[in-house]
Design a protein around this motif. Structure first.
Motif, short mmCIF file in Angstrom:
data_model
loop_
_atom_site.label_atom_id
_atom_site.label_comp_id
_atom_site.label_asym_id
_atom_site.label_seq_id
_atom_site.Cartn_x
_atom_site.Cartn_y
_atom_site.Cartn_z
N ALA A 1 5.41 -24.84 -3.68
CA ALA A 1 6.02 -24.07 -4.78
C ALA A 1 5.65 -22.60 -4.73
N LEU A 2 4.46 -22.28 -4.17
CA LEU A 2 4.05 -20.88 -4.07
C LEU A 2 5.08 -20.08 -3.25
N SER A 3 5.58 -20.71 -2.19
CA SER A 3 6.61 -20.05 -1.37
C SER A 3 7.98 -20.11 -2.03
N GLU A 4 8.28 -21.23 -2.68
CA GLU A 4 9.59 -21.31 -3.35
C GLU A 4 9.72 -20.21 -4.39
N PHE A 5 8.61 -19.93 -5.08
CA PHE A 5 8.63 -18.87 -6.09
C PHE A 5 9.04 -17.53 -5.49
N VAL A 6 8.59 -17.26 -4.26
CA VAL A 6 8.96 -16.01 -3.58
C VAL A 6 10.48 -15.90 -3.45
N PHE A 7 11.09 -17.00 -2.99
CA PHE A 7 12.55 -16.99 -2.80
C PHE A 7 13.29 -16.92 -4.14
N LEU B 1 11.73 -13.69 -15.67
CA LEU B 1 12.84 -13.45 -14.73
C LEU B 1 13.11 -14.69 -13.89
N VAL B 2 12.04 -15.27 -13.37
CA VAL B 2 12.21 -16.36 -12.40
C VAL B 2 12.44 -17.69 -13.09
N GLY B 3 11.83 -17.87 -14.25
CA GLY B 3 12.01 -19.13 -14.96
C GLY B 3 11.23 -20.29 -14.36
N LEU B 4 10.17 -19.98 -13.63
CA LEU B 4 9.29 -21.01 -13.06
C LEU B 4 7.86 -20.69 -13.44
N PRO B 5 6.99 -21.69 -13.53
CA PRO B 5 5.58 -21.42 -13.83
C PRO B 5 4.87 -20.84 -12.61
N VAL B 6 3.68 -20.29 -12.80
CA VAL B 6 2.88 -19.81 -11.67
C VAL B 6 2.44 -21.02 -10.85
N PRO B 7 2.77 -21.04 -9.57
CA PRO B 7 2.44 -22.23 -8.77
C PRO B 7 0.98 -22.23 -8.35
N HIS C 1 0.82 -1.21 0.00
CA HIS C 1 0.00 0.00 0.00
C HIS C 1 0.86 1.27 0.00
N LYS C 2 0.60 2.12 -0.97
CA LYS C 2 1.30 3.41 -1.10
C LYS C 2 2.82 3.26 -1.18
N MET C 3 3.26 2.15 -1.77
CA MET C 3 4.70 1.93 -1.86
C MET C 3 5.16 2.03 -3.30
N LYS C 4 6.18 2.85 -3.54
CA LYS C 4 6.80 2.91 -4.87
C LYS C 4 7.81 1.77 -4.95
N GLY C 5 7.80 1.06 -6.05
CA GLY C 5 8.78 -0.02 -6.18
C GLY C 5 8.10 -1.28 -6.66
N ILE C 6 8.80 -2.36 -6.47
CA ILE C 6 8.31 -3.66 -6.96
C ILE C 6 7.48 -4.32 -5.88
N CYS C 7 6.30 -4.79 -6.25
CA CYS C 7 5.46 -5.50 -5.28
C CYS C 7 4.53 -6.45 -6.02
N PHE C 8 4.76 -7.74 -5.83
CA PHE C 8 3.89 -8.71 -6.51
C PHE C 8 3.79 -9.98 -5.68
N SER C 9 2.85 -10.84 -6.09
CA SER C 9 2.67 -12.12 -5.41
C SER C 9 2.99 -13.26 -6.37
N SER C 10 3.45 -14.39 -5.81
CA SER C 10 3.62 -15.59 -6.62
C SER C 10 2.31 -15.98 -7.28
N GLU C 11 1.25 -15.88 -6.47
CA GLU C 11 -0.06 -16.32 -6.93
C GLU C 11 -0.46 -15.67 -8.26
N LYS C 12 -0.14 -14.39 -8.40
CA LYS C 12 -0.53 -13.67 -9.62
C LYS C 12 0.70 -13.17 -10.37
N ALA C 13 1.74 -13.97 -10.35
CA ALA C 13 3.01 -13.57 -10.98
C ALA C 13 2.85 -13.41 -12.49
N ASP C 14 1.80 -14.05 -13.04
CA ASP C 14 1.60 -13.93 -14.49
C ASP C 14 0.75 -12.72 -14.86
#
Lengths: 408, 408
Positions: B176-182, B164-170, B136-149
């Motif tokens: 895998a949803l958490s692995e995508f974050v890392f 960038l990540v080279g993995l499918p949306v988990p 919220h109100k943050m400039k910069g990068i902010c996304f979720s694995s869930e909606k990475a696509d």
């Protein structure tokens, strides 16, 4: 056929190497992690870092020394062994009863059972009060640092301890009292190689010094050196604690005390209810008999829900239970606890009457224990562990089970 | 002059190297120690073993995901940021209100403040519901694995995350949803070297697998690899958790549930009191909306001590507090909590009405959180730490303070 010993309905395998169970009095987990992070406890660091196995365990509530030491050596809760504090109130005789005497013990110990089965056993404590309980009906070596100069073969199963250890008898209020336990344990392991050893320290340092402070780190550095030596001698080491330890004071350094006897006297008339603090013992200088656990006896056993609710509403009170609930939840002997059990929050202790606590000897801000906030303790072993078949609530009194049945 | 950023009345030093704060959802400490003991998490083992600094911290109660994630990024308790669960009850409008929307947030975040001051900032979450609050109100990068696509430069400050990540949306229910974050965090660190990064996983694995089990150890082994890489890239890493996780079932594998709405309906008549479970959210498959924390709203705000005492006496209940007591003790916003706060014991959860919980999707015995038994969480940093001047109750929301002000 595997040789086994059964104690209090739990079976223990015969050791194939010496087992040393260490109870570090007042060892809040952070004492270890802070000393490790400071680089002064490399052996403990290796245990935490994967060379051993580290669990968090729950101690017995009340989180006091005697109930927990007895639980560790019996492998059972106070409902089995009977020692749930230093004091209870005998309402029929109208007197407070000190439970330091072995006749209050209702269960046999693991060391005594192994000694009966032929194992070479040694129990070393810091204070002598605990030695008499822990060594009850046990063949073998059993002495305290406090009275290391008074040992006899008849009473303690060993002679000339001071010659063996090469240290003087330490003051009962000192870090040296605990160091003597380790020094003696190492010397005994080198000389006699006992099959089973129980080492129990005192929390003099922990009552005075917070985790990570120089005094605390010095103490854990000292321990680390002796533990490394026991490890090098080939022993399985299980390290746990009788209870944790927390600051019990405000930002001004003054203790946060609920004087419960005064409160009840004001509400109900002087002496109507009797507050017993089972932390009270002959050595109270370092904590002023103030802990986070108290028992209340009414004039006759009854359940006064209104009074319980009123106590529960006092700021700083965490939990108020009836005798029956407390006995069930904490596995305590119902005949040796009060009508009401009161536990205070992490930063608060419970006193009786202000006039009955001499806080003048508290030369540093109060640190103490007794409550749920001191329930989590380390349970470390210098071996890999065969995981128990299902999820397990580890208790500090699983220490012998862990060392004998599960450590590889 | 030292550059500083002040957020919610706490001052944070400007970073001299990248800081990565990791919130591992549902990370009971034992997940780490068991994985380390099993030898599958060597980087975490080095942290625990003295190469870093390890604290135990208290999370925010209720020990749920959103209140704690918001506390970590604001450095403040829910009384400041306003998010004390997923739901509260708006008595005037007679409706249950979902607090997933940023308009319920009452405080700014540390990442947003650093971004405003010119820092390169990235926030990556597993689930999208949390992303909208955290970003919220943050400039910069902010996304979720869930909606990475679905990321766009306008909405998320980044494009083509999958490339960038080279993995499918988990799947939203997967490790895998958490692995995508890392994986995304490491790729971003390699490519953009953000000054400040916040990585927040989901507790899918922890809800299913106990510490030390193969599935849990696999998850921590996965994490360990990415953390070691972030360490090698020169980042300061602070790892903490939003809450712990415990088994909430009996020996038969069936959940221990107190259906509090049913109980109150039976006592007081149907619908007299309203039970709100603030764990409830659109993703309940893995816990059936059952946690160890509930709120009760009476028809009008009043304090019914007799009913509180009656609830407190239910087996499995740990704590019952009035709104005022709970708001004070747990630093919660009084206007968003019930008239009564109920916490259950470690192995017990609280439900509303039995008919309203679909437990058919629970394919393994229930593990959950929400109570005091899930309050203790790890707080680890891959650096030495300048000790705070006095004894400190570490909170998970000290993570940025630790990483920016105290880690060396």
């Amino acid at each position: 056929m595997q040789r086994e010993v059964t104690v209090n309905e739990r079976r223990y395998r015969w050791m194939d190497r010496p087992l040393v169970v260490v109870c570090v009095d007042g060892c809040q987990y952070e004492y270890i992690t802070r000393a490790v992070s400071a680089g002064v406890a490399p052996f403990l660091g290796r245990l935490l870092g994967g060379a051993g196995t580290a669990f968090t365990a729950d101690c017995v509530i009340p989180s006091f020394t005697n109930p927990n030491n007895l639980s560790i050596v019996t492998g059972a809760p106070p409902s089995v062994h009977g020692i749930c504090g230093n004091y209870f109130f005998d309402r029929e005789r109208g007197e407070e009863v000190l439970m330091n005497d072995p006749r209050y013990l209702r269960a046999g110990t693991i060391p005594a059972a192994f000694a009966d089965a032929g194992a070479k056993v040694a129990v070393i404590t810091a204070k002598d009060k605990l030695r008499r309980l822990l060594g009850h009906k046990m063949k073998g070596i059993c002495f305290s640092s406090e009275k290391a100069d008074e040992v006899t073969l008849t009473e303690n199963g060993i002679e000339r301890v001071l010659d063996l250890v090469g240290l003087p008898v330490p003051s009962v209020y000192s870090a040296a009292l605990s160091e003597f336990v380790f020094a003696a344990g190492v010397k005994l392991m080198e000389r006699d190689r006992p099959d089973l050893m129980y080492l129990s320290t005192t929390d003099y340092v922990q009552h005075k010094a917070a985790p990570g402070t120089p005094a605390a780190n010095d103490f854990y550095a000292m321990m680390d050196k002796y533990l490394a030596r026991l490890d090098a001698l080939g022993a399985t080491i299980v390290l746990t604690a009788d209870h944790g330890m927390n600051a019990k004071h405000g930002a001004d350094g003054k203790p946060n005390v609920i004087y419960l006897q005064d409160t009840l006297d004001a509400w109900l008339g002087a002496g109507h209810a009797r507050v017993i603090l089972p932390i009270t013992d002959p050595y109270v200088v370092h904590h002023g008999a103030l802990g986070s656990f108290a028992m209340i006896y009414w004039p006759a056993p009854f359940d006064d829900a209104a009074q319980r609710a009123r106590i529960a509403a006092l700021p700083g009170i965490e939990l108020v239970l009836t005798r029956a609930s407390a006995a069930k939840r904490f596995e305590l002997p119902p005949d040796r606890i009060g009508d009401v059990i009161v536990v205070s929050e992490q930063d608060t202790v419970i006193g009786t009457a202000a006039a009955r606590h001499d806080l003048s000897a508290l030369d540093v801000p109060l640190r103490s224990h007794g409550g749920l906030s001191e329930e989590k303790v380390p349970l470390l072993v210098n071996r890999a562990v065969a995981a128990p078949p299902r999820e397990h609530r580890w208790r500090n009194f699983d220490a012998f089970d862990l060392g004998l049945n599960l450590a590889n």
